[in-house]
Every structure is written in structure tokens, then in C-alpha cells.
Design a protein around this motif. Structure first.
Motif, PDB file in Angstrom:
ATOM      1  N   ARG A   1       4.479   8.162  -1.007  1.00 55.59           N
ATOM      2  CA  ARG A   1       3.837   6.885  -0.953  1.00 55.59           C
ATOM      3  C   ARG A   1       3.762   6.032   0.477  1.00 55.59           C
ATOM      4  O   ARG A   1       3.016   5.138   0.765  1.00 55.59           O
ATOM      5  N   GLY A   2       4.831   6.743   1.388  1.00 56.60           N
ATOM      6  CA  GLY A   2       4.822   6.301   2.833  1.00 56.60           C
ATOM      7  C   GLY A   2       3.292   6.731   3.319  1.00 56.60           C
ATOM      8  O   GLY A   2       2.585   6.093   4.231  1.00 56.60           O
ATOM      9  N   LEU A   3       3.153   7.916   3.285  1.00 56.69           N
ATOM     10  CA  LEU A   3       1.852   8.587   3.699  1.00 56.69           C
ATOM     11  C   LEU A   3       0.442   7.840   3.209  1.00 56.69           C
ATOM     12  O   LEU A   3      -0.592   7.561   3.832  1.00 56.69           O
ATOM     13  N   VAL A   4       0.485   7.556   2.011  1.00 59.51           N
ATOM     14  CA  VAL A   4      -0.380   6.676   1.410  1.00 59.51           C
ATOM     15  C   VAL A   4      -0.739   5.290   2.230  1.00 59.51           C
ATOM     16  O   VAL A   4      -1.748   4.859   2.570  1.00 59.51           O
ATOM     17  N   ALA A   5       0.657   4.746   2.210  1.00 58.15           N
ATOM     18  CA  ALA A   5       0.712   3.271   2.984  1.00 58.15           C
ATOM     19  C   ALA A   5       0.210   3.514   4.360  1.00 58.15           C
ATOM     20  O   ALA A   5      -0.644   2.677   4.744  1.00 58.15           O
ATOM     21  N   ASP A   6       0.362   4.757   5.028  1.00 63.11           N
ATOM     22  CA  ASP A   6      -0.132   4.755   6.552  1.00 63.11           C
ATOM     23  C   ASP A   6      -1.429   4.740   6.536  1.00 63.11           C
ATOM     24  O   ASP A   6      -2.218   4.454   7.527  1.00 63.11           O
ATOM     25  N   LEU A   7      -2.331   5.207   5.501  1.00 65.09           N
ATOM     26  CA  LEU A   7      -3.787   5.206   5.407  1.00 65.09           C
ATOM     27  C   LEU A   7      -4.390   3.587   5.621  1.00 65.09           C
ATOM     28  O   LEU A   7      -5.471   3.527   5.878  1.00 65.09           O
ATOM     29  N   TYR A   8      -3.712   2.697   5.174  1.00 61.51           N
ATOM     30  CA  TYR A   8      -4.045   1.213   5.045  1.00 61.51           C
ATOM     31  C   TYR A   8      -3.385   0.423   6.291  1.00 61.51           C
ATOM     32  O   TYR A   8      -3.967  -0.563   6.455  1.00 61.51           O
ATOM     33  N   SER A   9      -2.424   0.702   6.980  1.00 62.57           N
ATOM     34  CA  SER A   9      -1.657   0.144   7.969  1.00 62.57           C
ATOM     35  C   SER A   9      -2.648  -0.110   9.204  1.00 62.57           C
ATOM     36  O   SER A   9      -3.347   0.850   9.544  1.00 62.57           O
ATOM     37  N   ASP A  10      -2.722  -1.418   9.643  1.00 60.64           N
ATOM     38  CA  ASP A  10      -3.627  -1.550  11.044  1.00 60.64           C
ATOM     39  C   ASP A  10      -2.786  -2.537  11.743  1.00 60.64           C
ATOM     40  O   ASP A  10      -1.607  -2.589  11.291  1.00 60.64           O
ATOM     41  N   GLU A  11      -3.430  -2.884  12.825  1.00 63.67           N
ATOM     42  CA  GLU A  11      -2.531  -3.803  13.697  1.00 63.67           C
ATOM     43  C   GLU A  11      -2.226  -5.102  13.047  1.00 63.67           C
ATOM     44  O   GLU A  11      -1.189  -5.696  13.673  1.00 63.67           O
TER      45      GLU A  11
ATOM     46  N   SER B   1       0.046  16.793  -2.317  1.00 67.25           N
ATOM     47  CA  SER B   1      -0.710  15.673  -1.589  1.00 67.25           C
ATOM     48  C   SER B   1       0.093  15.282  -0.421  1.00 67.25           C
ATOM     49  O   SER B   1      -0.488  14.918   0.670  1.00 67.25           O
ATOM     50  N   GLN B   2       1.461  15.461  -0.490  1.00 65.25           N
ATOM     51  CA  GLN B   2       1.912  15.036   0.950  1.00 65.25           C
ATOM     52  C   GLN B   2       1.563  16.006   2.000  1.00 65.25           C
ATOM     53  O   GLN B   2       1.372  15.612   2.986  1.00 65.25           O
ATOM     54  N   TYR B   3       1.462  17.335   1.613  1.00 63.83           N
ATOM     55  CA  TYR B   3       0.769  18.279   2.646  1.00 63.83           C
ATOM     56  C   TYR B   3      -0.400  18.128   3.069  1.00 63.83           C
ATOM     57  O   TYR B   3      -0.667  17.877   4.243  1.00 63.83           O
TER      58      TYR B   3
END
Ligand SMILES: Cc1ncc(COP(=O)(O)O)c(C=O)c1O
Length: 380
Positions: free
Chosen positions: A65-75, A267-269
Motif C-alpha cells: 500500500r505504501g508503494l502504491v501511495a508513492d505513485l500518487y505523492s507529489d510536492e 506486485s511489491q517486487y
């Protein structure tokens, strides 16, 4: 609750996709194996063979879930695992969003053409769905005026699809901001199917996700298309609105419980190695699209409905062929070649081509299509 409509594109492709020699109906980037990722990145997928097969992490692992969240985080907006719900594919994500939000008495606006699920399933849950037709003069994206005209007192949501399947049009950030602003003024939730994100290979900038642009915005995404891992059947819902996610999580228990432990690990990989995978897939799209463009150029009878700016699919029109459902069926049954009839995407008289399959499928498929256009005689 009665669903009256069959799912046109899925029914058509399912009938033929394992039987044909060449497939340009495929909308995913050419699917990868674990060894492909290893060769690309030097990172090996390791599995713990002593791990017992329980239901696993019910919500999906924190790391995934953290890796998916990273796809959307921006400044501006930082997403965390708490902004993410894991589902069975993008299709499961869309279904869960609609199941959570829609019922009798709700008015829902949805772009068209698009993937049929986006308007058929809200109808199935009792919503009154109105289609906003994407027009050539607006670059096949919704205009703010069109949106405003369709708003009613009970309009609950506006469903977008960015990049668009089947046209490949892209809604840029400016337009998304304008639409979000109008939606906020009317208390309307913007839901965006972004399963082709971040395949914005031919547009000037990478547009923001709806989840980034507004607190109530809901985005759905998937491992299938840009990441080329449809086989893990893993998707997600992302939103800043954790109250909505809480409601969706409660509904989720009724039809998912958890996703497969193996799918979670793979998916994590893949997401840990996203940079090289996305680079490869964008290049594949550009290369194959270039080949397709040359082919369109030399075939006088063929034109793009619109040149695709993102995603992996586009629509073409062929002079002299109007019943494309019949033509696509004929191609599958007589030429062992699969494309999607535009009839299954509210666009009769067009064919949807997926150009992110293997270079071989694209080259051989287009060769067959050229010959077939000359050979095929449409019944009048
Ligand atoms: C717009 C759109 N949404 C959702 C899906 C479902 O994708 P997934 O494989 O992630 O379930 C598709 C598949 O073609 C699609 O085109």
C-alpha cells in the motif's frame, strides 16, 4: 438489482483471444515474466517457501500500500498506505467504488466512449446514468460547459477515464482542475479510472491524478496496463478522503476479504522496480505507435479517429466498412487476427487497436489488416 447489459468488449475478446495467432485487441503493455523483470533490473524475485498460506494481510501488506501511495505523492500532497485500498484488479476497484457510492435516486455523469463497466455498473446499482459524449472539436475530452449542462440537483458523481480507453485522449491538469472546481461547487465527487496511468507517452506533461487534485477525488489504478502484470489481478483505489475509504473497506469485506498473498508479493517486487519497467513500456508504446502511424499514412482507406496521446489503444476508421462488429468477427474467424469492434465502445464504424502488444503482433497484425481491407466485401 438487475444488470441488463452484457459486457460487450469482454464477451467479444474472451470468445477469441486464446484462439487467434495475432492479437491487437490487447490493451495491456506486452505482459512480462518475473525473468523479464530480472533481466531488466538485475533484481530477483524471492519467495519465502516456509510462508504459510493464510488469508495474508487483509488490506494488502503495508509495504504494497505504501508503494502504491508513492505513485500518487507529489510536492503538494503526500499519500500514505492509509489512502490506499487494494482490490482484485482495476475492475474490482471500479466495482467497489460504485458499490460503495451509488444507489437509487443518484444521478451519475460518465464520459463516453469509455470502458463499459464505468456506466453499466452504476446503472446496475440503481443510479440514473447520463453519458457525456466526447467530441472531436474538444479533442475527445469533456468540456466544462458539457459537464455543467448535465448537472442536476441529485448529481452525485462524474466518472472520468484518463487516459481514455478506447480513444487514447488525455485530460490535462488545467482541465481537470476546472472540472474539479465545478464539481466541488455542486458537491459532486470526481471518480477517475486511471488504469492506463502513467502511460502519457505522447502528451506534453504528465497530468495530475484526480486523487491529487481534490480531497474527495477518487482514482482507480492497476498492475495490468502500464506495469504489464495483468496476471497478478491486482488494482487499487486511492483517495485523500479516508472516510470514503473506510466505507469502501467495509463493503470490500463482502466480496474480496483479501487479495492473494502471492499477488501482493509480486506486485511489491514490480512496483519496487517500476522505473525501468515503465521506461521500457513507454518506449514500446512509442515505437509501436510510430509503426502504426506509418501504416495509417500509407493506407488511404484508414484514418485515426484521433491520434492517441496516452494509454495503449486507439480507434481507427476504415473507408467502406461501417459494420465493424461483423468485420472484426470475420477477421477473428477467418484470419486468426483479433481487434475490438468499436460497437463494444459506443463507437460503431471503428476498430480499437491495442498497439502495446509485441512488435511481432503489431507488424503481422497490420499486414493481415491491410490485405483484409482489400479482400473484405461488406454486405449492403
Ligand atoms: C478503462 C479500464 N478500466 C479497467 C479495466 C480493468 O483492468 P484490470 O485488468 O486492472 O482489472 C480495463 C481493462 O481493459 C480498462 O480498460
Amino acid at each position: 438489482m438487475v444488470l441488463e447489459e452484457g459486457f460487450g468488449v469482454e464477451e467479444f475478446t474472451h470468445k477469441y483471444e486464446t484462439k487467434v495467432d495475432y492479437n491487437l485487441a490487447e490493451a495491456c503493455c506486452y505482459s512480462l515474466s518475473l525473468n523479464d523483470v530480472y533481466k531488466l533490473t538485475g533484481e530477483k524475485f524471492e519467495i519465502n517457501n516456509d510462508s504459510r498460506f493464510t488469508y495474508g494481510a487483509i488490506d494488502g501488506t503495508d509495504n504494497l500500500r505504501g508503494l502504491v501511495a508513492d505513485l500518487y505523492s507529489d510536492e503538494k500532497v503526500k499519500f500514505t498506505k492509509d489512502n490506499v485500498l487494494i482490490t482484485n484488479g482495476g475492475i474490482g476497484a471500479n466495482f467497489l467504488v460504485y458499490y460503495t457510492l451509488f444507489g437509487k435516486g443518484d444521478h451519475v455523469i460518465c464520459v463516453s466512449p469509455t470502458y463499459q463497466q464505468l456506466f453499466s455498473v452504476p446503472k446496475m446499482f440503481g443510479a440514473d446514468v447520463e453519458l457525456l459524449r466526447l467530441q472531436k472539436e474538444n479533442g475527445f475530452v469533456p468540456s466544462v460547459e458539457q459537464f455543467k449542462k448535465l448537472i442536476k440537483p441529485n448529481t452525485k458523481a462524474f466518472i472520468l477515464n484518463n487516459p481514455n480507453n478506447p480513444i487514447g485522449s488525455v485530460m490535462e491538469t488545467d482541465l481537470l482542475e476546472e472540472i474539479t472546481k465545478v464539481a466541488q461547487e455542486h458537491g459532486i465527487t470526481i471518480i477517475s479510472d486511471e488504469v492506463y496511468r502513467p502511460l502519457f507517452h505522447s502528451s506534453d506533461r504528465v497530468p495530475k491524478s484526480v486523487a491529487q487534485l481534490s480531497f474527495d477525488g477518487i482514482s482507480t489504478g492497476s498492475m495490468s496496463k502500464a506495469f504489464a502484470f495483468a496476471g497478478v489481478r491486482l488494482g487499487w483505489i486511492v483517495s485523500q478522503n479516508t472516510d470514503f475509504l473506510k466505507a469502501a473497506r467495509s463493503k470490500r469485506h463482502y466480496n474480496i476479504i483479501s487479495i492473494s498473498m502471492i499477488d501482493d508479493q509480486i506486485s511489491q517486487y514490480v512496483l519496487q522496480n517500476k522505473k525501468k519497467i515503465l521506461q521500457k513500456n513507454k518506449q514500446l508504446c512509442l515505437k509501436n505507435l510510430d509503426y502504426l502511424s506509418q501504416w495509417v499514412k500509407i493506407n488511404e482507406k484508414v484514418e485515426f479517429l484521433d491520434f492517441p496521446k496516452g494509454g495503449s489503444v486507439c480507434l481507427i476508421k476504415i473507408d467502406g466498412i461501417s459494420d465493424t462488429q461483423k468485420f472484426a468477427t470475420w477477421l477473428a474467424e477467418n484470419k486468426s487476427f483479433l481487434v475490438v469492434p468499436g460497437e463494444t465502445f459506443q463507437c460503431p464504424g471503428t476498430l480499437r487497436l491495442g498497439y502495446a502488444n509485441s512488435e511481432d503482433d503489431v507488424a503481422k497484425g497490420l499486414e493481415i489488416l491491410s490485405k483484409s481491407i482489400d479482400e473484405y466485401k461488406e454486405e449492403k
